[in-house]
Motif scaffolding. Structure first.
Motif, short mmCIF file in Angstrom:
data_model
loop_
_atom_site.label_atom_id
_atom_site.label_comp_id
_atom_site.label_asym_id
_atom_site.label_seq_id
_atom_site.Cartn_x
_atom_site.Cartn_y
_atom_site.Cartn_z
N LEU A 49 34.18 43.04 50.96
CA LEU A 49 34.00 42.60 49.57
C LEU A 49 35.05 43.22 48.64
N ILE A 50 35.29 44.50 48.78
CA ILE A 50 36.26 45.15 47.90
C ILE A 50 37.66 44.61 48.17
N THR A 51 37.97 44.39 49.45
CA THR A 51 39.28 43.79 49.78
C THR A 51 39.39 42.40 49.14
N LEU A 52 38.32 41.62 49.23
CA LEU A 52 38.33 40.29 48.63
C LEU A 52 38.52 40.37 47.12
N LEU A 53 37.84 41.32 46.48
CA LEU A 53 37.97 41.47 45.02
C LEU A 53 39.42 41.77 44.64
N LEU A 54 40.04 42.66 45.41
CA LEU A 54 41.44 43.03 45.12
C LEU A 54 42.35 41.83 45.30
N TRP B 28 39.34 47.74 34.81
CA TRP B 28 38.71 47.93 36.13
C TRP B 28 39.64 48.59 37.15
N HIS B 29 40.98 48.43 36.96
CA HIS B 29 41.89 48.84 38.04
C HIS B 29 42.31 50.30 37.97
N GLY B 30 41.81 51.05 36.98
CA GLY B 30 42.17 52.47 36.91
C GLY B 30 41.13 53.32 37.63
N ILE B 31 40.46 54.15 36.84
CA ILE B 31 39.46 55.05 37.41
C ILE B 31 38.30 54.29 38.09
N PRO B 32 37.82 53.16 37.51
CA PRO B 32 36.72 52.46 38.20
C PRO B 32 37.07 52.06 39.64
N LEU B 33 38.29 51.55 39.84
CA LEU B 33 38.69 51.16 41.20
C LEU B 33 38.80 52.39 42.10
N LEU B 34 39.37 53.45 41.53
CA LEU B 34 39.49 54.70 42.30
C LEU B 34 38.10 55.21 42.70
N ASN B 35 37.18 55.18 41.73
CA ASN B 35 35.82 55.65 42.02
C ASN B 35 35.11 54.76 43.04
N THR B 36 35.39 53.46 42.99
CA THR B 36 34.82 52.54 43.98
C THR B 36 35.32 52.91 45.37
N ALA C 188 41.51 38.64 45.28
CA ALA C 188 41.18 37.60 44.30
C ALA C 188 41.78 37.92 42.93
N ALA C 189 41.73 39.20 42.55
CA ALA C 189 42.29 39.59 41.26
C ALA C 189 43.82 39.48 41.29
N TYR C 190 44.42 39.87 42.42
CA TYR C 190 45.88 39.83 42.55
C TYR C 190 46.39 38.39 42.54
N MET C 191 45.64 37.50 43.23
CA MET C 191 46.07 36.10 43.33
C MET C 191 45.68 35.29 42.09
N GLY C 192 44.89 35.89 41.20
CA GLY C 192 44.48 35.17 40.00
C GLY C 192 43.29 34.24 40.24
N TRP C 193 42.58 34.40 41.35
CA TRP C 193 41.39 33.56 41.62
C TRP C 193 40.25 33.96 40.68
N ILE C 194 40.19 35.23 40.33
CA ILE C 194 39.21 35.67 39.33
C ILE C 194 40.00 36.34 38.21
N ALA C 195 39.43 36.34 37.00
CA ALA C 195 40.10 36.96 35.86
C ALA C 195 39.27 38.14 35.39
N PHE D 219 30.40 47.88 39.50
CA PHE D 219 31.84 47.62 39.51
C PHE D 219 32.10 46.12 39.28
N ILE D 220 31.29 45.29 39.93
CA ILE D 220 31.49 43.85 39.82
C ILE D 220 31.04 43.33 38.46
N PHE D 221 29.82 43.71 38.03
CA PHE D 221 29.26 43.07 36.85
C PHE D 221 29.57 43.79 35.54
N VAL D 222 29.92 45.06 35.60
CA VAL D 222 30.27 45.76 34.35
C VAL D 222 31.77 45.77 34.13
N TYR D 223 32.53 46.00 35.20
CA TYR D 223 33.97 46.18 35.01
C TYR D 223 34.79 44.92 35.29
N ILE D 224 34.33 44.06 36.21
CA ILE D 224 35.20 42.95 36.63
C ILE D 224 34.75 41.60 36.05
#
Lengths: 68, 298
Positions: free
Chosen positions: A48-53, B161-169, A55-62, B292-297
């Protein structure tokens, strides 16, 4: 589409996690089913975390806070 | 004919619940004071607030470690039976049920605000009059950086989301992997790996907490994102703050379990405390994933 996959993976993680709890309650201590469920949980989380990364990189999610 | 009954150990009256209540009381008073330190119109001392909070946290740590100590001693003295084991499992399931309901309420509040309350304030659906009559210039967006009522200062920014939240995740996910490693090592009797993996899990959890404290101070000092900077700040700090408290409690539990691992208290056949704590850590990790998903992303 990406959001649906994210939600499905999140559901799978919750099912694996609570299956682990069920086995923790019901199985004898020597059973490895809790451990196996939690391994599945960690595996899905990694996916899931890999997918999130991706998806965000490819612009699939904003992601809402980007650039603010 | 006589029937042989299993022996059931009934412990003596315990003073630990009241000690915990006193600790929670000090935490509540300390936190309530701390929130008002930076509010205009309140004469609240920062030092006293931190002192009260510190007393509360210390009492809770004392309670948790003392209570665990009693239970461990009873277990090691061989006072427990299969019935007691079932009681522990019952206790665990009710504890988790209360935790699930607790987080469901806060996530529910977040979803309700995002999906209903804010769009209605913005005039969506059958509510155009709500917009026209209350705050006609309000624009419903998330994260909410323009509070409808200017009386409440809006945050300047939110935490990306891509700073400390991602690191913490990443830290918490890794800790989920290391606790699974420890779990496996316990099952196959590899004590060195068990201790090492437990140590790594605790280190990762404490690092997570350190970054969270840094993130909070950055939010308060630099971004204007506070508990009272509108609904985004309120939900953000409620959700991540309570999660942080759970990571703190989980870390304390893990430290106790590590000490027991070092003493060799667990075997492949008798380790309910370990498995319950490991499961709790996985639960806290999954809650963070939701945050992480619903608050930050999204």
């Amino acid at each position: 589409m990406s959001k649906i996959v994210i939600l499905l993976l999140l559901t799978a993680i919750l099912i694996a996690l609570f299956a682990g709890l069920y086995f923790l309650m019901k199985e004898p201590a020597s059973s490895k089913r809790t451990l196996r469920s939690l391994m599945v949980r960690v595996g899905f989380t990694f996916v899931l975390i890999t997918l999130l990364l991706v998806a965000a990189y490819m612009g699939w999610i904003a992601p809402h806070a980007v650039g603010k | 004919m006589t029937t042989k009954h299993e022996r059931y150990y009934v412990p003596a009256q315990s003073y630990w619940p009241i000690v915990g209540a006193v600790g929670l009381f000090f935490i509540a008073i300390g936190l309530a004071n701390l929130i008002h330190v930076f509010q205009p119109g309140y004469d609240t001392s920062l030092t006293k607030s931190i002192l009260l909070l510190g007393v509360g946290v210390s009492v809770i740590i004392f309670m948790v470690s003392g209570w665990f100590n009693h239970v461990i001693k009873e277990n090691m003295a061989g006072l427990y039976s299969a019935q007691m084991d079932r009681s522990f499992r019952q206790g665990m399931i009710w504890f988790i049920f209360s935790e699930v309901m607790f987080f469901a309420a806060f996530f529910g509040a977040l979803f309700y605000i995002r999906m209903f309350a804010l769009p209605w304030l913005g005039g969506e659906g059958s509510k155009p009059l709500t917009l026209d009559l209350l705050w006609p210039n309000f624009v419903a967006e998330w994260p909410l950086l323009n509070n409808p009522d200017p009386k409440y200062a809006s945050p300047n920014e939110v935490i990306p989301w891509h700073g400390i939240p991602l690191l913490n995740t990443t830290l918490l996910l890794t800790s989920g992997a290391t606790i699974t490693w420890a779990h496996w090592a316990l099952k196959v009797g590899k004590r060195l790996q068990l201790n090492l993996a437990m140590f790594c899990t605790i280190a990762l959890g404490l690092t997570f907490l350190g970054f969270q404290i840094y993130e909070y101070s950055h939010a308060y000092m630099d971004l204007g994102l506070t508990l009272d900077s509108g609904i985004y700040g309120s939900t953000f700090f409620m959700l991540t703050g309570f999660h942080g408290l759970h990571v703190t409690l989980g870390s304390i539990m893990l430290i106790v379990i590590l000490v027991r691992c070092l003493r060799g208290s667990f075997t492949a056949e008798n380790h309910f405390a370990f498995e319950a704590t490991a499961w709790y850590w996985h639960f806290v990790d999954v809650v963070w994933l939701g945050l992480f998903i619903f608050v930050y992303i999204l």
